[in-house]
Write an enzyme that holds these catalytic residues in place. Structure first.
Site, PDB file in Angstrom:
ATOM      1  N   THR A 100       0.827  -1.207   0.000  1.00 30.83           N
ATOM      2  CA  THR A 100       0.000   0.000   0.000  1.00 30.83           C
ATOM      3  C   THR A 100       0.864   1.260   0.000  1.00 30.83           C
ATOM      4  OG1 THR A 100      -1.593  -1.248   1.283  1.00 30.83           O
ATOM      5  CG2 THR A 100      -1.882   1.136   1.256  1.00 30.83           C
ATOM      6  N   LYS A 108       8.025   1.892  11.733  1.00 26.75           N
ATOM      7  CA  LYS A 108       8.123   2.329  13.150  1.00 26.75           C
ATOM      8  C   LYS A 108       8.648   1.244  14.055  1.00 26.75           C
ATOM      9  CE  LYS A 108       4.607   2.277  11.641  1.00 26.75           C
ATOM     10  NZ  LYS A 108       3.420   2.105  10.838  1.00 26.75           N
ATOM     11  N   GLU A 150      10.294  10.161   8.614  1.00 27.52           N
ATOM     12  CA  GLU A 150       9.099  10.979   8.884  1.00 27.52           C
ATOM     13  C   GLU A 150       7.828  10.143   8.815  1.00 27.52           C
ATOM     14  OE1 GLU A 150       8.773  14.661   9.476  1.00 27.52           O
ATOM     15  OE2 GLU A 150       7.018  13.579  10.178  1.00 27.52           O
ATOM     16  N   GLY A 200       1.824   9.033   9.999  1.00 26.76           N
ATOM     17  CA  GLY A 200       1.583   9.099   8.550  1.00 26.76           C
ATOM     18  C   GLY A 200       1.965  10.411   7.903  1.00 26.76           C
ATOM     19  N   ASP A 222       1.766  -0.617  18.364  1.00 26.10           N
ATOM     20  CA  ASP A 222       2.054   0.359  17.307  1.00 26.10           C
ATOM     21  C   ASP A 222       2.254   1.751  17.919  1.00 26.10           C
ATOM     22  OD1 ASP A 222       1.780   1.133  14.258  1.00 26.10           O
ATOM     23  OD2 ASP A 222       0.386   2.451  15.320  1.00 26.10           O
ATOM     24  N   LYS A 242       5.743   4.204  18.159  1.00 21.67           N
ATOM     25  CA  LYS A 242       5.775   5.606  17.704  1.00 21.67           C
ATOM     26  C   LYS A 242       6.130   6.540  18.855  1.00 21.67           C
ATOM     27  CE  LYS A 242       2.232   4.698  14.159  1.00 21.67           C
ATOM     28  NZ  LYS A 242       0.786   4.630  13.964  1.00 21.67           N
TER      29      LYS A 242
HETATM   30  N1  HSE Z   1      -1.791   0.699  11.959  1.00 22.51           N
HETATM   31  C1  HSE Z   1      -1.516   2.080  12.119  1.00 22.51           C
HETATM   32  C2  HSE Z   1      -2.753   2.811  12.605  1.00 22.51           C
HETATM   33  C3  HSE Z   1      -1.078   2.766  10.863  1.00 22.51           C
HETATM   34  O1  HSE Z   1      -3.825   2.227  12.722  1.00 22.51           O
HETATM   35  O2  HSE Z   1      -2.631   3.985  12.873  1.00 22.51           O
HETATM   36  C4  HSE Z   1       0.354   2.672  10.601  1.00 22.51           C
HETATM   37  O3  HSE Z   1       1.126   3.046  11.679  1.00 22.51           O
END
Ligand code: HSE
Length: 426
Positions: free
Chosen positions: A14, A106, A130, A135, A202, A206
């Site tokens: 993607t 990340k 970045e 995103g 996730d 980050k």
């Molecule tokens: N899976 C992540 C989210 C997107 O739902 O924000 C990519 O970091």
């Protein structure tokens, strides 16, 4: 004078596909504005059908990473494969061959940033990421290059779109967690295995990257306190509404003197706070600096086009720089000397307790809080033949005092159960 910059993309999924589309569709625009003729010379992906679906000629498909690393004409490599391996091995190889790397990964950056940066320095190459956090929202560049004047006091973000989508659906449409997750999966926000998003991994990757940049020290992701959203119920959301809050999965980084707090957990956000209005799959990061005061960065934290936009901004950045930039702190994987990771958070707390509906129960619970120095601001109680459901909102309290109270409440009577504990953003 225009110059040609050849780029390779490893991973045409993607985000890699979105990056290819931007570099080709906006080729002339980038050339006109930057004087750079970007060409995607090679791509690396085993899925030829997917490669062809983006209009990429088969002749551009590399046989392996070595073909990219040894191609003297390629100066920038985009990594959009995801996951730790083989991405780490591939990135190290191309960095050591002197090519700058732009990555959206990340998990990899948060787990192996020191190793990757060492390889970049050895190869005289740049490492830019970045797109790894939030995103299309340019938060990394802002922390690195726009907020240097400030001590960042705090960074509070909704940095996972999947969980924000699920919680928004539960809040706005009264959906159950399971139904909201199913809808997020059918729309492609949540993965078939949603663990990384819904359990907060996730967001903790980050937050580790963002707080390292904000506080100028490595904050390894293992130090991020993490709770996901799988235990959040409709009842919690309803109680939050009654108390004037909206529930969000927040990533919170705070620095106070030499203590840094880094945590990801569901949080009640006051309904009038700007983060409360960040709905659906949108992301936002609310930053406070000692001179700039409050700032909010808002936008799409995922998807081919927004993430591709962040990647291409790094590609242009890498192409325009004569010298790569590296971390402004010792990037050795260790928390800087003198800095402590604070674990005993201070917050208001929402607790929901199920208990027998009998005389003295509420007084006994209140007694436990009092004994542990936790002051109650609001109590909501519903009794019935099935027992009582009692919700407490505390005044600002220490995490350790609240945890001790929870343990003691559950010890008081086998029928007592603390069914929810949600921290409140102050
Ligand atoms: N899976 C992540 C989210 C997107 O739902 O924000 C990519 O970091």
């Amino acid at each position: 004078m225009n110059k040609t910059v050849n780029v390779a993309i490893m991973g045409i999924g993607t985000v890699g596909g979105g990056t290819y589309e931007i570099l080709t569709q906006n080729h002339d625009y980038l050339l006109a504005n930057h004087g750079i003729d970007f060409r995607v010379k090679k791509v690396l992906d085993k899925n030829l059908e997917r490669v062809k679906s983006f209009g990429i000629p088969e002749s551009a498909v590399a046989s392996g990473v070595d073909e990219i690393a040894s191609d003297k004409d390629i100066s920038i490599v985009v990594e959009t494969m995801g996951g730790v391996e083989p991405a780490k091995t591939f990135i190290e190889k191309v960095l050591l061959s002197g090519k700058s790397v732009v990555t959206a990964n990340k998990e990899l950056v948060s787990k192996h940033w020191p190793t990757l940066e060492a390889a970049a320095k050895k190869g005289g190459a740049g490492l830019y990421f970045e797109a790894s956090c939030v995103g299309g929202v340019p938060i990394i560049r802002a922390l690195r290059e726009s907020l240097q004047a400030n001590h960042v006091n705090s960074l509070v973000g909704i940095i996972n779109g999947t969980t924000n989508y699920i919680l928004s659906k539960m809040t706005e449409e009264g959906m159950s967690y399971a139904d909201a997750l199913k809808e997020a999966q059918s729309l492609g926000y949540a993965e078939f295995n949603p663990t990384a998003d819904v359990e907060g991994f996730d967001a903790s990757y980050k937050l580790s990257i963002l707080s390292s940049l904000a506080f100028h020290t490595c904050i390894p992701f293992q130090h991020v306190y993490r709770e996901g959203i799988t235990g959040i119920t409709k009842a919690d959301i309803k109680a939050g509404k009654e108390l004037g809050y909206v529930i969000k999965l927040l990533a919170i980084g705070k620095r106070s003197g030499d203590t840094v707090e880094v945590r990801v957990h569901p949080t009640f956000v006051p309904a009038d706070h700007p983060l409360a209005g960040v709905s659906g799959s949108f992301n936002a990061v609310y930053v406070n600096g000692d001179f700039v005061d409050d700032l909010m960065f808002y936008g799409r934290g995922a998807g081919a086009r927004p993430t591709g936009s962040a990647i291409v901004s790094d590609v242009v950045y890498a192409a325009e720089r004569t010298e790569p930039i590296y971390s402004d702190f010792e990037n050795d994987g260790k928390i800087a000397a003198g800095i402590t990771i604070g674990k005993d958070f201070t917050s208001k707390y929402y607790l929901s307790v199920s208990a027998p509906d009998a005389p003295g129960v509420l007084a006994a619970l209140a007694g436990v809080f009092a004994k542990n120095n936790v002051s109650i601001e609001t109590v909501l109680q519903r009794g019935g033949s099935g027992g009582a459901s009692i919700s407490f909102l505390t005044h600002t309290a220490q995490e350790s005092d609240v945890r001790r109270s929870v343990a003691e409440i559950e010890k008081l009577d086998d029928a007592n159960k603390v069914v929810s504990l949600v921290r409140v953003l102050s």
